[in-house]
Write a protein that holds these residues in place. Sequence first.
Motif, PDB file in Angstrom:
ATOM      1  N   MET A  86       0.850  -1.207   0.000  1.00 17.10           N
ATOM      2  CA  MET A  86       0.000   0.000   0.000  1.00 17.10           C
ATOM      3  C   MET A  86       0.881   1.250   0.000  1.00 17.10           C
ATOM      4  N   GLN A  87       0.627   2.169  -0.939  1.00 22.22           N
ATOM      5  CA  GLN A  87       1.439   3.365  -1.053  1.00 22.22           C
ATOM      6  C   GLN A  87       1.177   4.325   0.105  1.00 22.22           C
ATOM      7  N   GLU A  88       2.271   4.840   0.677  1.00 22.83           N
ATOM      8  CA  GLU A  88       2.151   5.753   1.809  1.00 22.83           C
ATOM      9  C   GLU A  88       1.606   7.100   1.337  1.00 22.83           C
ATOM     10  N   LYS A  89       0.708   7.681   2.118  1.00 20.90           N
ATOM     11  CA  LYS A  89       0.106   8.959   1.746  1.00 20.90           C
ATOM     12  C   LYS A  89       1.127  10.087   1.839  1.00 20.90           C
ATOM     13  N   ILE A  90       0.958  11.061   0.970  1.00 18.42           N
ATOM     14  CA  ILE A  90       1.796  12.259   1.002  1.00 18.42           C
ATOM     15  C   ILE A  90       1.314  13.152   2.134  1.00 18.42           C
ATOM     16  N   ARG A  91       2.267  13.589   2.968  1.00 13.33           N
ATOM     17  CA  ARG A  91       1.917  14.366   4.161  1.00 13.33           C
ATOM     18  C   ARG A  91       2.128  15.855   3.904  1.00 13.33           C
ATOM     19  N   VAL A  92       1.100  16.638   4.219  1.00 11.63           N
ATOM     20  CA  VAL A  92       1.137  18.088   4.031  1.00 11.63           C
ATOM     21  C   VAL A  92       0.908  18.764   5.379  1.00 11.63           C
ATOM     22  N   LEU A  93       1.778  19.713   5.721  1.00 12.14           N
ATOM     23  CA  LEU A  93       1.610  20.507   6.934  1.00 12.14           C
ATOM     24  C   LEU A  93       1.136  21.902   6.546  1.00 12.14           C
ATOM     25  N   VAL A  94       0.038  22.346   7.130  1.00 11.56           N
ATOM     26  CA  VAL A  94      -0.494  23.690   6.887  1.00 11.56           C
ATOM     27  C   VAL A  94      -0.301  24.520   8.160  1.00 11.56           C
ATOM     28  N   ILE A  95       0.410  25.638   8.035  1.00 17.86           N
ATOM     29  CA  ILE A  95       0.644  26.528   9.177  1.00 17.86           C
ATOM     30  C   ILE A  95      -0.092  27.833   8.905  1.00 17.86           C
TER      31      ILE A  95
ATOM     32  N   LEU B 208      -7.737  18.694   0.901  1.00 18.26           N
ATOM     33  CA  LEU B 208      -6.540  17.850   0.917  1.00 18.26           C
ATOM     34  C   LEU B 208      -6.907  16.378   1.110  1.00 18.26           C
ATOM     35  N   LYS B 209      -7.824  16.123   2.040  1.00 16.00           N
ATOM     36  CA  LYS B 209      -8.212  14.741   2.305  1.00 16.00           C
ATOM     37  C   LYS B 209      -8.971  14.141   1.125  1.00 16.00           C
ATOM     38  N   ASN B 210      -9.787  14.959   0.448  1.00 16.22           N
ATOM     39  CA  ASN B 210     -10.486  14.475  -0.738  1.00 16.22           C
ATOM     40  C   ASN B 210      -9.509  14.104  -1.856  1.00 16.22           C
ATOM     41  N   ALA B 211      -8.340  14.764  -1.854  1.00 17.01           N
ATOM     42  CA  ALA B 211      -7.307  14.470  -2.852  1.00 17.01           C
ATOM     43  C   ALA B 211      -6.344  13.389  -2.348  1.00 17.01           C
ATOM     44  N   ASP B 212      -6.676  12.782  -1.216  1.00 13.09           N
ATOM     45  CA  ASP B 212      -5.916  11.668  -0.645  1.00 13.09           C
ATOM     46  C   ASP B 212      -4.570  12.084  -0.068  1.00 13.09           C
ATOM     47  N   TYR B 213      -4.473  13.340   0.373  1.00 18.60           N
ATOM     48  CA  TYR B 213      -3.293  13.784   1.116  1.00 18.60           C
ATOM     49  C   TYR B 213      -3.555  13.610   2.615  1.00 18.60           C
ATOM     50  N   GLU B 214      -2.501  13.377   3.371  1.00 22.71           N
ATOM     51  CA  GLU B 214      -2.610  13.369   4.836  1.00 22.71           C
ATOM     52  C   GLU B 214      -2.278  14.773   5.326  1.00 22.71           C
ATOM     53  N   ALA B 215      -3.236  15.417   5.975  1.00 27.69           N
ATOM     54  CA  ALA B 215      -3.074  16.815   6.355  1.00 27.69           C
ATOM     55  C   ALA B 215      -2.898  16.978   7.862  1.00 27.69           C
ATOM     56  N   GLN B 216      -1.925  17.814   8.254  1.00 28.97           N
ATOM     57  CA  GLN B 216      -1.738  18.206   9.644  1.00 28.97           C
ATOM     58  C   GLN B 216      -1.678  19.722   9.707  1.00 28.97           C
ATOM     59  N   PHE B 217      -2.036  20.280  10.885  1.00 29.31           N
ATOM     60  CA  PHE B 217      -2.192  21.726  10.975  1.00 29.31           C
ATOM     61  C   PHE B 217      -1.533  22.288  12.232  1.00 29.31           C
ATOM     62  N   ALA B 218      -1.058  23.528  12.099  1.00 32.37           N
ATOM     63  CA  ALA B 218      -0.549  24.294  13.236  1.00 32.37           C
ATOM     64  C   ALA B 218      -1.111  25.708  13.088  1.00 32.37           C
TER      65      ALA B 218
END
Length: 233
Positions: free
Chosen positions: A1-10, A24-34
Amino acid sequence: MQEKIRVLVIDDDQELCSIIERYLKNADYEAQFAHTGAGGLKMALAGDYQLIVLDIMLPQIDGMSILTELRKQSVVPVLMLTAKNEESDKLRGLQLGADDYLTKPFSMAELMARVDSLVRRYTKFNQTAGAEKVLKLTHVSLDWQTRMVLLNGKPLELTSKEFELLYFLAAHKGQIFTKRQIYQQVWGEEYAFDDNNIMSFISKLRKKIEPDAARPFFIQTVRGVGYRFNQEG
């Protein structure tokens, strides 16, 4: 299984972050926020991200300061967000190592197009560079993995974009490239800026690498065509 691309939004605009998260989640990115500069910087330096979306106006630490600290340790693509429509802010961000910028307000379609473009460029460029991670030329040595540049045996400090620009030209020494070709290869998208932006990056790079920036030895101008890295370099 391909690992999701992780995006950090600050970004301190939590309502905007909620909207960005959905796209981002609809485009299958893993999103984290600060939502603060200090928290964002800590996460950016500690985490393994493939893209960082960074607002300039932040509490505690501003986006430009975060970018400056980040570029001391990381070459992760950075998309700057700004509410200011001043060319000087955009140019400063690019010179500090940002890969692209968006001026608020912007559409989610435009944001996602730029996110996709930066992720594709970063992946493609890393795969291409991976074939030859260390370039050892006559006077210059470049290590893709560590971002270390040695000029006549002495370390040279470059921004992320300056390094990628130099690496690209050095990897194809002797080959002539137009400004459009350089932008498409190093920035990974259609040529969108005027010639002055490419010339600005070349000029700053020359000041750092050339013995005499007024008479360039390494990065040569081919009048009416573009630039090439000296075959003797």
